[in-house]
Write a protein that holds these residues in place. Structure first.
Motif, PDB file in Angstrom:
ATOM      1  N   SER A   1       2.902  -6.967   5.462  1.00 13.76           N
ATOM      2  CA  SER A   1       1.946  -6.619   6.504  1.00 13.76           C
ATOM      3  C   SER A   1       2.660  -5.940   7.649  1.00 13.76           C
ATOM      4  O   SER A   1       3.836  -6.212   7.918  1.00 13.76           O
ATOM      5  CB  SER A   1       1.231  -7.863   7.015  1.00 13.76           C
ATOM      6  OG  SER A   1       0.375  -7.538   8.081  1.00 13.76           O
TER       7      SER A   1
ATOM      8  N   GLU B   1      -0.909 -11.108  12.177  1.00 16.21           N
ATOM      9  CA  GLU B   1      -0.925 -11.835  10.912  1.00 16.21           C
ATOM     10  C   GLU B   1       0.418 -12.491  10.613  1.00 16.21           C
ATOM     11  O   GLU B   1       0.844 -12.600   9.476  1.00 16.21           O
ATOM     12  CB  GLU B   1      -1.312 -10.884   9.781  1.00 16.21           C
ATOM     13  CG  GLU B   1      -2.688 -10.268   9.964  1.00 16.21           C
ATOM     14  CD  GLU B   1      -2.973  -9.204   8.925  1.00 16.21           C
ATOM     15  OE1 GLU B   1      -2.213  -9.125   7.948  1.00 16.21           O
ATOM     16  OE2 GLU B   1      -3.942  -8.457   9.087  1.00 16.21           O
TER      17      GLU B   1
ATOM     18  N   ARG C   1      -3.609  -1.421  -1.227  1.00 10.22           N
ATOM     19  CA  ARG C   1      -4.130  -1.997  -0.002  1.00 10.22           C
ATOM     20  C   ARG C   1      -5.578  -2.427  -0.231  1.00 10.22           C
ATOM     21  O   ARG C   1      -6.303  -1.802  -1.015  1.00 10.22           O
ATOM     22  CB  ARG C   1      -4.054  -1.006   1.154  1.00 10.22           C
ATOM     23  CG  ARG C   1      -2.644  -0.745   1.640  1.00 10.22           C
ATOM     24  CD  ARG C   1      -2.647   0.112   2.889  1.00 10.22           C
ATOM     25  NE  ARG C   1      -1.296   0.309   3.387  1.00 10.22           N
ATOM     26  CZ  ARG C   1      -0.660  -0.536   4.166  1.00 10.22           C
ATOM     27  NH1 ARG C   1      -1.268  -1.651   4.527  1.00 10.22           N
ATOM     28  NH2 ARG C   1       0.561  -0.297   4.585  1.00 10.22           N
TER      29      ARG C   1
ATOM     30  N   ARG D   1      -4.933  -5.017   6.633  1.00 12.83           N
ATOM     31  CA  ARG D   1      -3.704  -4.264   6.924  1.00 12.83           C
ATOM     32  C   ARG D   1      -2.535  -4.703   6.056  1.00 12.83           C
ATOM     33  O   ARG D   1      -1.401  -4.313   6.302  1.00 12.83           O
ATOM     34  CB  ARG D   1      -3.330  -4.416   8.400  1.00 12.83           C
ATOM     35  CG  ARG D   1      -4.397  -3.842   9.347  1.00 12.83           C
ATOM     36  CD  ARG D   1      -3.866  -3.676  10.737  1.00 12.83           C
ATOM     37  NE  ARG D   1      -2.651  -2.873  10.742  1.00 12.83           N
ATOM     38  CZ  ARG D   1      -2.067  -2.406  11.854  1.00 12.83           C
ATOM     39  NH1 ARG D   1      -2.600  -2.665  13.040  1.00 12.83           N
ATOM     40  NH2 ARG D   1      -0.977  -1.692  11.786  1.00 12.83           N
ATOM     41  N   ASP D   2      -2.805  -5.547   5.062  1.00 10.59           N
ATOM     42  CA  ASP D   2      -1.735  -5.999   4.161  1.00 10.59           C
ATOM     43  C   ASP D   2      -1.565  -5.019   3.011  1.00 10.59           C
ATOM     44  O   ASP D   2      -2.453  -4.216   2.707  1.00 10.59           O
ATOM     45  CB  ASP D   2      -2.058  -7.378   3.583  1.00 10.59           C
ATOM     46  CG  ASP D   2      -1.965  -8.472   4.644  1.00 10.59           C
ATOM     47  OD1 ASP D   2      -1.359  -8.197   5.699  1.00 10.59           O
ATOM     48  OD2 ASP D   2      -2.509  -9.569   4.426  1.00 10.59           O
TER      49      ASP D   2
END
Length: 303
Positions: free
Chosen positions: A29, A34, A2, A66-67
């Motif tokens: 994600s 997104e 991350r 947050r991916d």
């Protein structure tokens, strides 16, 4: 893996031979903010992007905070592996990366070349970029040539014609309609739709041309009548009436006269001429014209 708080840029490539067609890198994600622009809802597995791996560096992958980056590789120990480049982003690093990846050539300051009709496409050799608002010169078109009966020609001008340009048409007065044969003519000028020809009719007498005029005038024993239904003019020549009367007698001393008869004399007619009488004896007397005729015989004088 991350990314950090500002995200990261990741590039991946294989080292050594690929061992499976499934070797790939994925960006996933869990943030509904997104979503890909063409997705109506977040995929159930959170997949945002998938790229097949090869020996070339992959396109840069941008990971938001947050991916997550997932790499799938089936390798053989000691024969193949992966290289992963990860750059944690901050403002300075992002601008530097963009500047390094998006270096633009210098802008041109020279006036762009003129565009002429018939120019070929050329890639060019300049290492400078054209400005977004540049403009090429286009030659001003001249007055188009007049249309005449002449051979077609592509022309040699380098200028283009305007969409609303207009040609003039060369015209001239028509010639008189005369002669017995049709002819295309040799003039290069065109005829107007309302042009008028002078019509001339050649008149001959016994095969010899007497003249050509637009009008004929009949005189004498003829009748002329316009025939509308027949689309013609009827000319009726009245035949001369040959007389049945004997011609008048010719006497010595008659005066010449035109006459008043409307009848024609026959070609073999003959006028009467009275036989002369015997002339008088010649004596010693005053001279006299007398009624003698010119055919009398002379009389010998006696004493």
């Amino acid at each position: 893996m991350r990314p950090g708080n500002l995200g990261a840029i990741v590039c991946v490539r294989l080292v050594g031979p690929a061992t499976a067609v499934t070797d790939r890198v994925e960006v996933r994600s869990a943030s509904t903010a997104e979503l890909p622009p063409d997705e109506a809802a977040l995929p159930s597995d959170g997949l945002q992007q998938a790229i097949a791996l090869s020996g070339e560096w992959s396109v840069p992958l941008l990971l938001e905070p947050r991916d997550a980056l997932a790499v799938y590789h089936t390798g053989l120990a000691g024969t193949s592996g992966l290289q992963v480049l990860v750059t944690e982003l901050d403002t300075g690093a992002l601008l530097a990366w963009v500047a390094a990846k998006a270096t633009l050539p210098p802008l041109a300051d020279a006036v762009p070349s003129q565009i002429d009709v018939g120019d070929l496409a050329v890639i060019g050799v300049s290492t400078k970029a054209a400005r977004a608002d540049h403009q090429h010169a286009l030659p001003e078109p001249g007055v188009p040539a007049a249309v005449s009966k002449s051979a077609a020609s592509a022309g040699a001008s380098s200028a283009v014609a305007r969409a609303d340009h207009k040609h003039d048409v060369t015209t001239a007065s028509p010639v008189a309609a005369a002669g017995t044969n049709s002819s295309e003519g040799v003039a290069s000028t065109l005829a107007r739709s309302d042009h008028v020809h002078r019509t001339e009719i050649e008149v001959r007498q016994a095969g010899v041309a007497a003249g050509s005029r637009p009008r004929l005038n009949f005189d004498g024993a003829v009748t002329v009548a316009d025939n509308g239904p027949g689309d013609r003019v009827d000319v009726t020549v009245t035949a001369a009436v040959v007389t049945a009367s004997s011609p008048s007698q010719i006497d010595v001393g008659d005066a010449a006269s035109t006459g008043v008869s409307t009848e024609a004399a026959r070609a073999d007619h003959q006028h009467a001429l009275p036989a002369p009488a015997a002339p008088a004896n010649v004596t010693k007397a005053a001279a006299s014209a007398g009624p003698a005729r010119p055919s009398h015989a002379p009389i010998t004088s006696t004493t």
